[in-house]
Design a protein around this motif. Structure first.
Motif, PDB file in Angstrom:
ATOM      1  N   ASP A   1     -25.268  12.574   9.057  1.00 51.38           N
ATOM      2  CA  ASP A   1     -26.086  13.704   9.492  1.00 51.38           C
ATOM      3  C   ASP A   1     -26.328  14.701   8.371  1.00 51.38           C
ATOM      4  N   ALA A   2     -25.361  14.871   7.483  1.00 54.98           N
ATOM      5  CA  ALA A   2     -25.501  15.848   6.408  1.00 54.98           C
ATOM      6  C   ALA A   2     -26.661  15.508   5.485  1.00 54.98           C
ATOM      7  N   PHE A   3     -26.985  14.221   5.378  1.00 50.95           N
ATOM      8  CA  PHE A   3     -27.959  13.761   4.391  1.00 50.95           C
ATOM      9  C   PHE A   3     -29.303  13.377   5.006  1.00 50.95           C
ATOM     10  N   ALA A   4     -29.374  13.337   6.330  1.00 50.34           N
ATOM     11  CA  ALA A   4     -30.603  12.928   7.011  1.00 50.34           C
ATOM     12  C   ALA A   4     -31.630  14.049   6.955  1.00 50.34           C
ATOM     13  N   THR A   5     -32.826  13.728   6.504  1.00 50.97           N
ATOM     14  CA  THR A   5     -33.899  14.721   6.430  1.00 50.97           C
ATOM     15  C   THR A   5     -34.894  14.580   7.576  1.00 50.97           C
ATOM     16  N   GLY A   6     -34.689  13.580   8.427  1.00 52.21           N
ATOM     17  CA  GLY A   6     -35.539  13.374   9.589  1.00 52.21           C
ATOM     18  C   GLY A   6     -34.706  12.922  10.766  1.00 52.21           C
ATOM     19  N   ALA A   7     -35.350  12.261  11.706  1.00 53.41           N
ATOM     20  CA  ALA A   7     -34.658  11.851  12.924  1.00 53.41           C
ATOM     21  C   ALA A   7     -33.711  10.672  12.702  1.00 53.41           C
ATOM     22  N   TRP A   8     -33.971   9.857  11.679  1.00 50.96           N
ATOM     23  CA  TRP A   8     -33.158   8.665  11.446  1.00 50.96           C
ATOM     24  C   TRP A   8     -31.791   9.059  10.890  1.00 50.96           C
ATOM     25  N   ARG A   9     -30.740   8.636  11.605  1.00 54.46           N
ATOM     26  CA  ARG A   9     -29.372   8.912  11.192  1.00 54.46           C
ATOM     27  C   ARG A   9     -28.553   7.628  11.291  1.00 54.46           C
ATOM     28  N   PRO A  10     -28.395   6.924  10.210  1.00 58.94           N
ATOM     29  CA  PRO A  10     -27.690   5.639  10.264  1.00 58.94           C
ATOM     30  C   PRO A  10     -26.204   5.834  10.527  1.00 58.94           C
ATOM     31  N   PRO A  11     -25.542   4.822  11.084  1.00 55.02           N
ATOM     32  CA  PRO A  11     -24.089   4.903  11.287  1.00 55.02           C
ATOM     33  C   PRO A  11     -23.379   4.720   9.946  1.00 55.02           C
ATOM     34  N   ALA A  12     -23.080   5.826   9.298  1.00 52.71           N
ATOM     35  CA  ALA A  12     -22.487   5.749   7.960  1.00 52.71           C
ATOM     36  C   ALA A  12     -21.800   7.066   7.635  1.00 52.71           C
ATOM     37  N   ILE A  13     -20.897   7.005   6.678  1.00 53.74           N
ATOM     38  CA  ILE A  13     -20.261   8.198   6.127  1.00 53.74           C
ATOM     39  C   ILE A  13     -20.347   8.125   4.609  1.00 53.74           C
ATOM     40  N   ARG A  14     -20.274   9.293   3.966  1.00 51.64           N
ATOM     41  CA  ARG A  14     -20.251   9.326   2.509  1.00 51.64           C
ATOM     42  C   ARG A  14     -18.869   9.717   2.040  1.00 51.64           C
ATOM     43  N   LEU A  15     -18.393   9.002   1.039  1.00 53.19           N
ATOM     44  CA  LEU A  15     -17.102   9.295   0.431  1.00 53.19           C
ATOM     45  C   LEU A  15     -17.332   9.835  -0.977  1.00 53.19           C
ATOM     46  N   ALA A  16     -16.830  11.022  -1.246  1.00 50.17           N
ATOM     47  CA  ALA A  16     -16.890  11.626  -2.578  1.00 50.17           C
ATOM     48  C   ALA A  16     -15.558  11.345  -3.266  1.00 50.17           C
ATOM     49  N   LEU A  17     -15.592  10.612  -4.356  1.00 49.99           N
ATOM     50  CA  LEU A  17     -14.368  10.077  -4.958  1.00 49.99           C
ATOM     51  C   LEU A  17     -13.735  10.978  -5.999  1.00 49.99           C
ATOM     52  N   ALA A  18     -14.402  12.056  -6.425  1.00 52.84           N
ATOM     53  CA  ALA A  18     -13.977  12.747  -7.640  1.00 52.84           C
ATOM     54  C   ALA A  18     -12.814  13.703  -7.454  1.00 52.84           C
ATOM     55  N   THR A  19     -12.577  14.193  -6.228  1.00 52.27           N
ATOM     56  CA  THR A  19     -11.634  15.296  -6.059  1.00 52.27           C
ATOM     57  C   THR A  19     -10.156  14.882  -6.038  1.00 52.27           C
TER      58      THR A  19
END
Length: 443
Positions: free
Chosen positions: A403-421
């Motif tokens: 949801d954080a990255f969706a700019t329209g109605a399409w919201r795929p079943p996914a998560i983002r992992l930020a590896l740097a911290t």
């Protein structure tokens, strides 16, 4: 004037959700059931749920229904950073730090304090920065394939402020901004702030659907294209030369390009940036938050000369100029090679972290560039991203949802992992714990 009927119903649901009467994960009535229960039109029921989704309170799942959103992790609206258990790993934001950076900062501050020009750091700098400082950044950008005059380089308090200044100066409320269907969350916030109409462009594994972008620009009055051609956030692609040339060709039919180079430094030899291919219509923005430190709020916008005045006025109206002390620290590190050394270290670090991620997540639906700090992790159809984020929060792990990255109605079943911290030694165990938690979620 009376509020529309859907507003009152939406407010009732919102109050119940916020009070806990409707807990996270609760399924709301189907649209038709809600319409029948409240004696409203089906279209009005749909607007109720659209309003709740816009508030960030519910999530709709095609074929499954509408659910109260779990608010763990980062989903676009500002999240609570508190976890129900001790924190294991923050995989929601990238904040890379080198162990030696604290010492480098102490040395740099002592050097600044001993300089003969220290008093000038307390004075107001001109909007866009002093010409000497802009020249330092212009020289640094040569290694990114950007040859720009110092007068076309404007210094800002971070990349987000650079984006804000460019959009504030060059767009008007109602203008259409073409953007990838999955993109950097900050662009959505700025579009809302400036009243822009986001037009999502479908994405493919290799980049945006350029045929769809072309159709969009031919059928709608697109003012600008927002693009991340090198190390896209969150999908990690690097557009090849042919795709870049096609983006420029489409833009030359009548719109600007806003190129975000935030993560571009992680690719040591990418194709030329869009700014190099179309300097007359491209505004390039980047900063030092990912290659140096997130707390060093220093960025820049490289703009066509004919637009520099408008963007400078935009900077002046919002924040006048970047802080003098931060600018001196940043340009000093650029000039003495510290930034270049840190970027080289970041590239080695990102590659090592991707190897750890591949080993820990092997067999899962992973989309990632081998030199990126980002993993896009696809979920099973029955796994709602907000619920997965809540499960991981119970394990002490923060992630970002689609949801954080969706700019329209399409919201795929996914998560983002930020590896740097996380510390490097902690990353593998954290990812294995994440995997176990996700695989344990029942259908």
């Amino acid at each position: 004037m009376r509020s529309p009927s859907y507003k009152g119903i939406a407010d009732e649901f919102a109050a119940a959700i916020r009070s806990g009467a409707l807990p996270p994960g609760a399924r709301l009535p189907a649209h038709r059931d809600l319409a029948r229960e409240r004696r409203i039109a089906l279209g009005t029921a749909t607007r109720v749920y659209a309003e709740l989704a816009a508030m960030g309170l519910v999530v709709g799942e095609p074929g499954r229904g509408t659910f109260v959103r779990h608010r763990s992790g980062y989903d676009g609206p500002e999240p609570s950073r508190a976890l129900p258990v001790p924190r294991v790993a923050d995989l929601s934001f990238n904040q890379p730090l080198d162990p030696d950076q604290a010492g480098a900062l102490r040395l740099a501050l002592r050097t600044l304090a001993a300089s003969g020009d220290v008093e000038s750091l307390l004075r107001q700098h001109p909007a866009g920065g002093r010409r000497h400082d802009r020249a330092v950044v212009a020289t640094y950008l040569l290694d990114r394939g950007i040859d720009a005059a110092p007068d076309d380089v404007l210094l800002t308090g971070g990349t987000q402020q650079a984006l804000d200044a460019v959009l504030r100066a060059l767009t008007r409320p109602g203008d259409v901004l073409a953007v990838d269907a999955l993109s950097y969350p900050g662009i959505r916030l700025l579009a809302a702030a400036h009243g822009l109409d986001l037009a999502p462009v479908p994405v493919t594994p290799a980049g945006p659907d350029l045929a769809a972008l072309d159709r969009l620009c031919r059928t709608r009055p697109v003012r600008a294209i927002y693009a991340m051609p090198t190390l896209h956030n969150p999908l990690g692609w690097v557009l090849d030369r042919e795709a870049r040339a096609r983006v420029v060709e489409i833009a030359r039919a009548g719109c600007l390009i806003v190129e975000d180079g935030t993560y571009a430094f992680l690719d040591a030899a990418p194709p030329p940036p869009l700014r190099a291919l179309a300097p007359e219509r491209t505004c390039y923005v980047a900063g030092l938050s990912k290659n140096v430190a997130a707390g060093l709020r220093f960025g820049f916008a490289v703009v066509p000369g004919r637009l520099a005045g408008a963007v400078t006025r935009s900077l002046r109206s919002a924040a006048w100029s970047a802080p003098g002390i931060v600018t001196a620290l940043a340009t000093g590190w650029i000039a003495d090679g510290t930034v270049t050394r840190l970027e080289e270290a970041r590239r080695r670090d990102a590659a090592a972290r991707q190897e750890i991620a591949r080993a820990a997540l092997g067999g899962m639906d992973v989309v990632a560039h081998p030199g990126s700090y980002i993993v896009w992790l696809g979920l099973e159809p029955h796994q709602r991203p907000d619920h997965v984020a809540a499960v991981l929060a119970e394990e002490g792990i923060l992630v970002s949802t689609a949801d954080a990255f969706a700019t329209g109605a399409w919201r795929p079943p996914a998560i983002r992992l930020a590896l740097a911290t996380p510390p490097l030694d902690d990353l593998g165990p954290a990812l294995r714990r994440l995997r176990s938690a996700i695989e344990a979620i029942p259908p």
